[in-house]
Design an enzyme around this catalytic site. Sequence first.
Site, PDB file in Angstrom:
ATOM      1  N   SER A  11       9.042 108.953  -6.677  1.00 22.85           N
ATOM      2  CA  SER A  11       9.629 109.395  -7.939  1.00 22.85           C
ATOM      3  C   SER A  11      11.110 109.031  -7.964  1.00 22.85           C
ATOM      4  CB  SER A  11       9.394 110.878  -8.178  1.00 22.85           C
ATOM      5  OG  SER A  11      10.084 111.628  -7.225  1.00 22.85           O
ATOM      6  N   HIS A  38       8.510 106.757 -10.654  1.00 21.13           N
ATOM      7  CA  HIS A  38       8.633 107.587 -11.857  1.00 21.13           C
ATOM      8  C   HIS A  38      10.056 107.447 -12.386  1.00 21.13           C
ATOM      9  CE1 HIS A  38       5.205 110.352 -10.269  1.00 21.13           C
ATOM     10  NE2 HIS A  38       4.769 109.201 -10.720  1.00 21.13           N
ATOM     11  N   ASP A 131       1.101 112.587  -7.811  1.00 23.55           N
ATOM     12  CA  ASP A 131       0.762 111.211  -8.150  1.00 23.55           C
ATOM     13  C   ASP A 131       0.874 110.357  -6.881  1.00 23.55           C
ATOM     14  OD1 ASP A 131       0.096 109.028  -9.672  1.00 23.55           O
ATOM     15  OD2 ASP A 131       2.132 108.696 -10.427  1.00 23.55           O
TER      16      ASP A 131
END
Lengths: 186, 272
Positions: A11, A38, A131
């Site tokens: 991320s 992300h 994720d």
Amino acid sequence: MAQKYVIIGGSAGSFQVVTQILSALPANYDLPIFLCLHRLKHIRTGFIEALSIKSMLPIVEPDDKEHIRSGTIYLAPANYHMYIELGNTIALSTEPSINHSRPSIDLSFISASYSYKEKLIGIILSGANKDGAQGLKAVKESGGIAVVQSPDECQVKTMTMAAIKATQVDHILNTQQIIDFLKKLN
Amino acid sequence: MTKRLGISDLKLITQTLKNLYGYDYNDYSFTFYKRVLENLFQLYNIYRSEDFVYQIEKDSNFQEVLHEQLVVEETEMFRDPTMWRYLKTSIFPRLQKTGQFSIWLPEVSTGEELFTLAITLKEAGLLEQVNIFATSISKRRIEYVKRGSYELKKIQNNDANYKRYRSDADLGIFYNEIENKGCMDTSLLRNVELKHISIGQYPSFPHVKLILYRNKFIYMSQTLQAKTMLKLNESLMPAGIFAVGIKESIDSNLADNKLSVFFKEEHIYKKS
């Protein structure tokens, strides 16, 4: 040695680790690297420039159907999922977010594992949601190598812990060890 | 757990669909098409391809279900705000000078883009003068668009995008909050002709000077892209404008497309 491919997920918080890794790779690094991080959906520019400052390798946010070249880093564009297709091309998608994320690390990893099987090395870095866990599992199930950044080193452990829980990972490594591991693959 | 389809599964399913509907879905881009089918396996709670084939053959509504999935949900209103600003300030005035004009939005899905277009036209004072044709291969998607009702979470995102598009106004004047939904002012669609079309069939619309086809080519193989481009281009008038997504480009090799780059940053092309 047969061509190998590296895919990295994390991320926004893993930005520094990614920068460290990219800056340590030599200009003659041959493996294509896919980065699925992300990031803010509505910011189209700036991210790639920031990553490029210290990288000796070219970094691109690919267009749809772009052909994959050696020694190039592919960053999933903002607000698109990035698939790695059979036939060595990139495909983009605006399908709904997965785990509140577009780009989704899972989708990138699953598509790459389908295309590259045992030639793929998947690496999950620090991140704040789950994720990537299913994606890394797919890498492992397709015969690839599953690597996770050591959770002890991560400010936020959710992503790495979820990946470790989801699959039997091959290596849990700190940033320097990830760099050494990637260099050996070249 | 999601079923992961192999090549032989995909071949079997694609052949079944082709036999039944006379269309080769293999021309969609590979990972996307595979994912759509995998999602349908999950939707029907099916694990074996043979059972899936049985489902396709017995379910008279299957093609609509498939098409609804193939027409990907639009992500938000005012996606790429700078593109919409450019349309309003540069493209619309340019087209207006050439007299009557229509706009075509092929493959309309959830309608965010259509409402964005209508709002942009209204702000330009052109909503009453311009006909919009919006087509889709999915009947359900068309019904969805007509309702103009969106989750509040989506609306919040749309609000934020609208502010990026223009900071001096508020999207709130175009919708009402009713029972936790944002209900768009459907009078914005007064001059919109929403039309269901069969897959692979492209009607001919009059006076089309702008086609918005953003983030649609990404779901097609290059073969299907070329075929589609040719069809859409037939409706576009000379000097008409064709806009694609910011990660898509129109290959100059695409069959006789007669399009050249008009504004590179927003991936806008112009017909010669």
